[in-house]
Design an enzyme around this catalytic site. Structure first.
Site, PDB file in Angstrom:
ATOM      1  N   ASN A 200     -18.724  -8.332  16.582  1.00 51.32           N
ATOM      2  CA  ASN A 200     -19.394  -9.314  16.993  1.00 51.32           C
ATOM      3  C   ASN A 200     -19.566  -9.707  18.421  1.00 51.32           C
ATOM      4  O   ASN A 200     -20.667  -9.791  19.092  1.00 51.32           O
ATOM      5  CB  ASN A 200     -19.366 -10.627  16.276  1.00 51.32           C
ATOM      6  CG  ASN A 200     -20.215 -11.723  16.669  1.00 51.32           C
ATOM      7  OD1 ASN A 200     -19.529 -12.664  17.490  1.00 51.32           O
ATOM      8  ND2 ASN A 200     -21.252 -12.059  16.335  1.00 51.32           N
TER       9      ASN A 200
ATOM     10  N   THR B 237     -20.978 -15.927  21.279  1.00 52.29           N
ATOM     11  CA  THR B 237     -19.787 -15.720  22.162  1.00 52.29           C
ATOM     12  C   THR B 237     -20.013 -14.490  23.095  1.00 52.29           C
ATOM     13  O   THR B 237     -19.742 -14.817  24.154  1.00 52.29           O
ATOM     14  CB  THR B 237     -18.736 -15.187  20.957  1.00 52.29           C
ATOM     15  OG1 THR B 237     -18.497 -16.199  19.977  1.00 52.29           O
ATOM     16  CG2 THR B 237     -17.439 -14.931  21.752  1.00 52.29           C
TER      17      THR B 237
ATOM     18  N   GLN C 164      -7.291 -22.710  20.875  1.00 53.25           N
ATOM     19  CA  GLN C 164      -8.463 -23.314  20.501  1.00 53.25           C
ATOM     20  C   GLN C 164      -8.448 -24.828  21.013  1.00 53.25           C
ATOM     21  O   GLN C 164      -9.769 -25.310  21.469  1.00 53.25           O
ATOM     22  CB  GLN C 164      -8.552 -23.272  18.878  1.00 53.25           C
ATOM     23  CG  GLN C 164      -9.915 -23.391  18.254  1.00 53.25           C
ATOM     24  CD  GLN C 164     -10.910 -22.133  18.529  1.00 53.25           C
ATOM     25  OE1 GLN C 164     -10.303 -21.081  18.091  1.00 53.25           O
ATOM     26  NE2 GLN C 164     -12.260 -22.449  18.854  1.00 53.25           N
TER      27      GLN C 164
ATOM     28  N   LYS D 254     -11.327 -27.431  14.284  1.00 51.17           N
ATOM     29  CA  LYS D 254     -12.483 -26.447  14.316  1.00 51.17           C
ATOM     30  C   LYS D 254     -11.762 -25.224  15.115  1.00 51.17           C
ATOM     31  O   LYS D 254     -11.185 -25.258  16.023  1.00 51.17           O
ATOM     32  CB  LYS D 254     -13.472 -26.968  15.339  1.00 51.17           C
ATOM     33  CG  LYS D 254     -14.742 -26.169  15.597  1.00 51.17           C
ATOM     34  CD  LYS D 254     -15.686 -26.394  14.493  1.00 51.17           C
ATOM     35  CE  LYS D 254     -16.902 -25.308  14.349  1.00 51.17           C
ATOM     36  NZ  LYS D 254     -16.340 -24.366  13.229  1.00 51.17           N
TER      37      LYS D 254
ATOM     38  N   LYS E 245      -6.902 -23.181  13.209  1.00 50.80           N
ATOM     39  CA  LYS E 245      -7.431 -21.589  13.183  1.00 50.80           C
ATOM     40  C   LYS E 245      -6.842 -21.361  11.778  1.00 50.80           C
ATOM     41  O   LYS E 245      -5.901 -21.894  11.178  1.00 50.80           O
ATOM     42  CB  LYS E 245      -6.854 -20.766  14.271  1.00 50.80           C
ATOM     43  CG  LYS E 245      -7.446 -19.707  14.510  1.00 50.80           C
ATOM     44  CD  LYS E 245      -8.559 -19.380  15.312  1.00 50.80           C
ATOM     45  CE  LYS E 245      -9.233 -18.244  15.188  1.00 50.80           C
ATOM     46  NZ  LYS E 245     -10.325 -17.923  16.094  1.00 50.80           N
TER      47      LYS E 245
ATOM     48  N   ASP F 147     -13.932 -15.102  12.523  1.00 47.02           N
ATOM     49  CA  ASP F 147     -13.345 -14.615  13.760  1.00 47.02           C
ATOM     50  C   ASP F 147     -13.128 -12.870  13.325  1.00 47.02           C
ATOM     51  O   ASP F 147     -14.010 -12.481  12.624  1.00 47.02           O
ATOM     52  CB  ASP F 147     -11.803 -15.181  13.780  1.00 47.02           C
ATOM     53  CG  ASP F 147     -11.189 -14.806  15.103  1.00 47.02           C
ATOM     54  OD1 ASP F 147     -11.317 -15.231  16.156  1.00 47.02           O
ATOM     55  OD2 ASP F 147     -10.205 -13.842  14.836  1.00 47.02           O
TER      56      ASP F 147
END
Ligand code: NDP
Length: 445
Positions: free
Chosen positions: A241, A209, A111, A90, A126, A166
């Protein structure tokens, strides 16, 4: 030579020119020394660190696509499936011209520990491409995304590998990729997260996030002198974001966010950032940060880096790796900044982090501070599996619990090893312990 030093030395030889991967491996393994020393014999015998630092699989592929003038372009695509010790791979997909194998490996490595810290069953991965979505038409972005997924779909699935967004990958790109996955496989399944709300996305994922970052900082402040965001001056880098939703939540908690940036420069607004205006410029028009200063009298735009010169109480780097170095760290301290937390992945150089720790400045590393995004992605996976949609409040409340839990685990691990207040060590140790135990239970694989 110690086991950690031996691994770091071999890793550099085996992976030449992957500078960011060297940097993240060094940062993680240095803080694991205390754990490794206690278990050195068994870890060596099981080659635990060798296995941890070698991805299970790296997929690298060609992505040809046609622009609006009929010209064919070729980009490089990557997916690093780093560790499935505690769940399906993930991690996000990054579209930025700087993307290369070393960057994707550093992000995938980070990650693993971040995902373990969330307490949810997700492994580390990733991916991305050196494609630059900036300045491209929607049709060109779609052509790229469809070509990218035409190859990637062979290697991912709702129970094997679940990518997300991302840098450069938001709702538009996820939508195009999801459509292509469905077309090629015939499956309507939770293979991507960050999806639109009409086809399986989760409420709060967009905000997660940034909100999560502010939740964990609030908790860190509370544990260190009962402080909070109220009336604090905050500087946030980036205006994507993570930065936008960190701004929103910090403002809700009473902070004044005075600066934001993008790769062209930064804006300082003495009256505090106007959230609606920045959303309009960045989310709707996909414009540049300068347009904010053009539209608001109280704001000034400065070309280039330099956002860390703006005096603040709290700094939240939310743009990209290595955007805050030792010199910036010294300026922040001189200007009275007392807390830093990484919304981006590895935005602070090793030297800057060491400086914060040596000078008793509160510092929360990315793998704890920005874990709210992937945690909420895992909540999206749960909703997809159950064919259910939870309310915004339900997801937000779970996100908050997860962030407080990450703080607790990080804090506890740092104390257990006599490193109280060193949340870098705490986060790395807590994440590592879970992954290492899962690897040991599963035998040599
Ligand atoms: P976005 O693409 O939405 O925004 C990225 C922002 O950072 C933009 O303002 C961009 O400016 C700026 N930026 C990117 N590269 C550079 C650079 N080389 N120099 C200066 N500024 C740069 O990305 P996100 O907000 O999603 O991601 C930001 C960071 O947060 C990344 O490190 C990402 O890995 C991390 N992160 C993101 C998560 C998520 O859920 N989205 C989850 C966890 C971590 P410009 O537009 O000019 O390029």
């Amino acid at each position: 030579m110690s086991y950690v030093d031996e691994i770091l030395e071999k890793l550099i030889i085996k992976n030449p020119s992957e500078m960011e991967f060297h940097q993240s491996a060094k940062e993680v393994l240095e803080s694991l020394r205390v754990v490794v020393e206690k278990n050195e014999e068994i870890f060596r015998k099981e080659a635990l660190l060798e296995r941890l630092t070698e991805p299970e699989r790296i997929i690298s592929f060609r992505v040809p696509w046609v622009d609006d003038n009929g010209q064919v372009h070729v980009n490089k695509g990557f997916r690093v499936q780093f560790s499935s010790a505690i769940g399906p791979y993930k991690g996000g997909l990054r579209l930025h011209p700087s993307v290369n194998q070393g960057i994707v490996k550093f992000l995938g490595f980070e990650q693993i520990f971040k995902n373990a810290l969330t307490g949810l069953p997700i492994g580390g991965g990733k991916g991305g491409s050196d494609f630059d979505p900036k300045g491209k038409s929607d049709r060109e972005v779609m052509a790229f995304c469809q070509s990218f997924m035409s190859e990637l779909h062979k290697y991912i699935g709702a129970d094997t590998d679940v990518p997300a967004g991302d840098i450069g990958v938001g709702a538009r790109e996820i939508g195009y990729m999801y459509g292509q996955y469905k077309r090629l496989t015939g499956l309507f399944e939770g293979v991507l997260t960050g999806k639109g709300l009409t086809y399986g996305g989760s409420l709060t994922r967009t905000e997660a996030t940034g909100y999560g970052l502010v939740y964990i900082v609030e908790e860190m402040l509370k544990h260190n002198g009962g402080k909070n965001f109220k009336d604090k001056k905050v500087v946030i880098s980036g205006s994507g974001n993570v930065a936008i939703y960190a701004t929103q939540k910090a403002q809700e908690l009473g902070a004044k966010v005075v600066a934001l940036s993008d790769s062209s420069g930064y804006v300082y607004d003495k009256d505090g950032i106007d959230l609606d205006l920045i959303k309009e410029i960045k989310e709707v028009k996909r414009g540049r940060i300068k347009e904010y200063a053009d539209a608001k009298d109280s704001a000034i735009f400065t070309v280039g880096k330099g956002i860390w010169n703006v005096p603040c109480d709290i700094a939240l780097p939310c743009a990209t790796q290595n955007e805050l170095d030792l010199e910036d760290a010294k300026i922040l301290k001189k200007n009275g900044c007392s807390a830093i937390a990484e919304g981006a992945n590895m935005p602070c150089t090793i030297e800057a982090v060491d400086y914060f720790l040596e000078n008793n400045i509160l510092f929360m590393p990315g793998k704890a501070a920005n874990a709210g995004g992937v945690a909420t992605s895992a909540l999206e996976m749960s909703q997809n599996s159950q064919r259910l949609s939870w309310t915004f409040e339900e997801v937000d409340s779970k996100l908050k619990d997860i962030m407080l839990n990450i703080f607790a685990k990080t804090n506890e691990a740092s104390k257990r090893y006599g490193l109280e207040g060193n949340y870098v060590a705490g986060a790395n140790i807590a994440g590592f312990e879970k992954v290492a135990e899962a690897m040991q239970f599963q035998g040599i694989c």
